[in-house]
Design a protein around this motif. Structure first.
Motif, PDB file in Angstrom:
ATOM      1  N   UNK A  23       0.843  -1.205   0.000  1.00 14.02           N
ATOM      2  CA  UNK A  23       0.000   0.000   0.000  1.00 14.02           C
ATOM      3  C   UNK A  23       0.874   1.250   0.000  1.00 14.02           C
ATOM      4  N   UNK A  24       1.959   1.232   0.777  1.00 18.27           N
ATOM      5  CA  UNK A  24       2.893   2.369   0.778  1.00 18.27           C
ATOM      6  C   UNK A  24       3.472   2.575  -0.623  1.00 18.27           C
ATOM      7  N   UNK A  25       3.846   1.470  -1.270  1.00 18.00           N
ATOM      8  CA  UNK A  25       4.417   1.555  -2.626  1.00 18.00           C
ATOM      9  C   UNK A  25       3.384   2.070  -3.618  1.00 18.00           C
ATOM     10  N   UNK A  26       2.155   1.611  -3.495  1.00 19.56           N
ATOM     11  CA  UNK A  26       1.075   2.057  -4.385  1.00 19.56           C
ATOM     12  C   UNK A  26       0.838   3.554  -4.227  1.00 19.56           C
ATOM     13  N   UNK A  27       0.819   4.029  -3.000  1.00 19.21           N
ATOM     14  CA  UNK A  27       0.627   5.467  -2.747  1.00 19.21           C
ATOM     15  C   UNK A  27       1.785   6.299  -3.302  1.00 19.21           C
ATOM     16  N   UNK A  51       8.194  -6.389  -7.690  1.00 14.09           N
ATOM     17  CA  UNK A  51       8.586  -5.044  -8.100  1.00 14.09           C
ATOM     18  C   UNK A  51       7.338  -4.329  -8.601  1.00 14.09           C
ATOM     19  N   UNK A  52       7.027  -3.214  -7.971  1.00 12.45           N
ATOM     20  CA  UNK A  52       5.900  -2.380  -8.378  1.00 12.45           C
ATOM     21  C   UNK A  52       6.495  -1.153  -9.042  1.00 12.45           C
ATOM     22  N   UNK A  53       6.085  -0.899 -10.313  1.00  8.71           N
ATOM     23  CA  UNK A  53       6.713   0.187 -11.061  1.00  8.71           C
ATOM     24  C   UNK A  53       5.697   1.015 -11.828  1.00  8.71           C
ATOM     25  N   UNK A  54       6.046   2.278 -12.009  1.00  8.62           N
ATOM     26  CA  UNK A  54       5.286   3.172 -12.855  1.00  8.62           C
ATOM     27  C   UNK A  54       5.665   2.834 -14.303  1.00  8.62           C
ATOM     28  N   UNK A  55       4.692   2.633 -15.218  1.00 10.69           N
ATOM     29  CA  UNK A  55       5.016   2.264 -16.596  1.00 10.69           C
ATOM     30  C   UNK A  55       5.848   3.309 -17.338  1.00 10.69           C
ATOM     31  N   UNK A  56       5.828   4.545 -16.891  1.00 12.01           N
ATOM     32  CA  UNK A  56       6.595   5.610 -17.536  1.00 12.01           C
ATOM     33  C   UNK A  56       8.018   5.699 -16.988  1.00 12.01           C
ATOM     34  N   UNK A  58       9.051   6.309 -14.044  1.00 15.49           N
ATOM     35  CA  UNK A  58       9.240   7.430 -13.130  1.00 15.49           C
ATOM     36  C   UNK A  58       9.616   6.951 -11.729  1.00 15.49           C
ATOM     37  N   UNK A  59       9.436   5.664 -11.450  1.00  6.45           N
ATOM     38  CA  UNK A  59       9.789   5.145 -10.139  1.00  6.45           C
ATOM     39  C   UNK A  59       9.367   3.697  -9.986  1.00  6.45           C
ATOM     40  N   UNK A  60       9.988   3.022  -9.046  1.00  4.62           N
ATOM     41  CA  UNK A  60       9.600   1.653  -8.720  1.00  4.62           C
ATOM     42  C   UNK A  60       9.944   1.358  -7.271  1.00  4.62           C
ATOM     43  N   UNK A  61       9.323   0.314  -6.751  1.00  2.00           N
ATOM     44  CA  UNK A  61       9.541  -0.108  -5.371  1.00  2.00           C
ATOM     45  C   UNK A  61       9.682  -1.626  -5.360  1.00  2.00           C
ATOM     46  N   UNK A  62      10.647  -2.106  -4.602  1.00  2.00           N
ATOM     47  CA  UNK A  62      10.870  -3.544  -4.476  1.00  2.00           C
ATOM     48  C   UNK A  62      10.356  -3.984  -3.111  1.00  2.00           C
ATOM     49  N   UNK A  63       9.480  -4.986  -3.130  1.00  2.00           N
ATOM     50  CA  UNK A  63       8.905  -5.514  -1.891  1.00  2.00           C
ATOM     51  C   UNK A  63       9.351  -6.961  -1.744  1.00  2.00           C
ATOM     52  N   UNK A  64       9.921  -7.335  -0.598  1.00  2.00           N
ATOM     53  CA  UNK A  64      10.292  -8.729  -0.398  1.00  2.00           C
ATOM     54  C   UNK A  64       9.046  -9.613  -0.410  1.00  2.00           C
ATOM     55  N   UNK A  65       9.151 -10.775  -1.065  1.00  2.00           N
ATOM     56  CA  UNK A  65       8.002 -11.671  -1.171  1.00  2.00           C
ATOM     57  C   UNK A  65       8.474 -13.107  -1.323  1.00  2.00           C
ATOM     58  N   UNK A  66       7.654 -14.028  -0.868  1.00  2.00           N
ATOM     59  CA  UNK A  66       7.884 -15.440  -1.157  1.00  2.00           C
ATOM     60  C   UNK A  66       7.283 -15.677  -2.527  1.00  2.00           C
ATOM     61  N   UNK A  67       8.127 -16.005  -3.511  1.00  2.00           N
ATOM     62  CA  UNK A  67       7.638 -16.147  -4.880  1.00  2.00           C
ATOM     63  C   UNK A  67       7.829 -17.558  -5.402  1.00  2.00           C
ATOM     64  N   UNK A  68       6.992 -17.918  -6.348  1.00  2.00           N
ATOM     65  CA  UNK A  68       7.088 -19.188  -7.056  1.00  2.00           C
ATOM     66  C   UNK A  68       6.788 -18.884  -8.515  1.00  2.00           C
ATOM     67  N   UNK A  69       7.790 -18.961  -9.373  1.00  2.00           N
ATOM     68  CA  UNK A  69       7.608 -18.632 -10.783  1.00  2.00           C
ATOM     69  C   UNK A  69       7.883 -17.164 -11.036  1.00  2.00           C
ATOM     70  N   UNK A  70       7.736 -16.775 -12.310  1.00  5.00           N
ATOM     71  CA  UNK A  70       7.965 -15.395 -12.695  1.00  5.00           C
ATOM     72  C   UNK A  70       6.839 -14.920 -13.585  1.00  5.00           C
ATOM     73  N   UNK A  71       6.510 -13.624 -13.474  1.00  4.00           N
ATOM     74  CA  UNK A  71       5.454 -13.065 -14.301  1.00  4.00           C
ATOM     75  C   UNK A  71       5.416 -11.557 -14.201  1.00  4.00           C
TER      76      UNK A  71
END
Length: 176
Positions: A23-27, A51-56, A58-71
Motif C-alpha cells: 500500500x505504501x508503494x502504491x501510494x 517489483x511495483x513500477x510506474x510504466x513511464x 518514473x519510479x519503482x519499489x521492491x517488496x520482499x516476497x515469497x515467490x514461485x515462478x515469474x510473471x
C-alpha cells in the motif's frame, strides 16, 4: 449466476507479501503519476521479490516476497490499493499470465481483478491462441445419432384447434 467459474484455478506464478508495504508503494507510485485517478502499475514477480513500477519509468519499489515462478502484469493502481486494503496482512497474489484474471486471497477471502491490457499482453494472448489452435485436434465430421425422442404413431385422434376469428381493433377513446 455461476460466479465460481470467474475465479481462476490455474496459475504460473505466485507471490506472498505484506499488504502494508504494498500500500505504501502504491501510494508512492500514485504521487508520481500524472493522472492520480487512474494510474497503471506494473507488477513483476520473481527472484524473491515483487517489483511495483510506474510504466513511464518514473519510479519503482521492491517488496520482499515469497515467490514461485515469474510473471509480469499491469493493473489499475486504484483497484490494487482497494484490494490490498480489503485483504490486509499477508496476501497471496496468483497470476496465470498478463491478460488473465488475477487472484488475491487472504484467510479464505478472495478478490479477482482483471489486468490492464498492454501491447506485450496482447502479443502473449495471440501467441497462446495460435499455440492452442495448433495443438487442438480437428473437429470430426461424423454426425452423432439424434438424441431427441422420435414420435411413435398412435391411434389417438388429435383435433385441430379452431382458428381465431379476426376482429377489428377497437379505436382508442380520446380524452379532452
Amino acid at each position: 449466476p455461476e460466479w465460481q467459474k470467474l475465479i481462476p484455478t490455474e496459475f504460473n506464478c505466485q507471490a506472498h507479501f505484506d499488504t502494508v508495504e504494498a500500500i505504501k508503494a502504491t501510494n508512492s507510485l500514485k504521487a508520481l503519476s500524472e493522472k492520480p485517478k487512474d494510474y497503471p502499475i506494473d507488477l513483476t514477480i520473481g527472484d524473491g521479490k515483487l517489483v511495483m513500477a510506474n510504466p513511464d519509468d518514473k519510479g519503482d519499489t521492491v517488496i520482499p516476497a515469497d515467490t514461485d515462478g515469474q510473471g509480469k502484469v499491469r493493473i489499475d493502481g486504484s483497484y490494487l490499493a482497494s484490494v490490498l486494503k480489503a485483504c490486509g496482512g499477508m496476501v497471496e497474489f496468483k497470476l496465470t499470465n498478463a491478460y488473465s484474471p488475477i487472484l488475491f486471497s487472504h484467510n479464505g477471502y478472495q478478490v479477482v481483478v482483471m489486468p490492464m491490457l498492454t501491447n506485450e499482453a496482447s502479443e502473449q494472448s495471440k501467441r497462446d491462441s495460435q499455440a492452442k489452435a495448433q495443438t487442438e485436434p480437428e473437429p470430426t465430421t461424423e454426425q452423432a445419432e439424434p438424441t431427441e425422442p422420435v414420435a411413435e404413431p398412435s391411434d389417438e385422434v388429435v383435433e385441430p384447434e379452431p382458428e381465431a376469428t379476426e376482429s377489428k381493433p377497437k379505436k382508442a377513446k380520446r380524452s379532452r
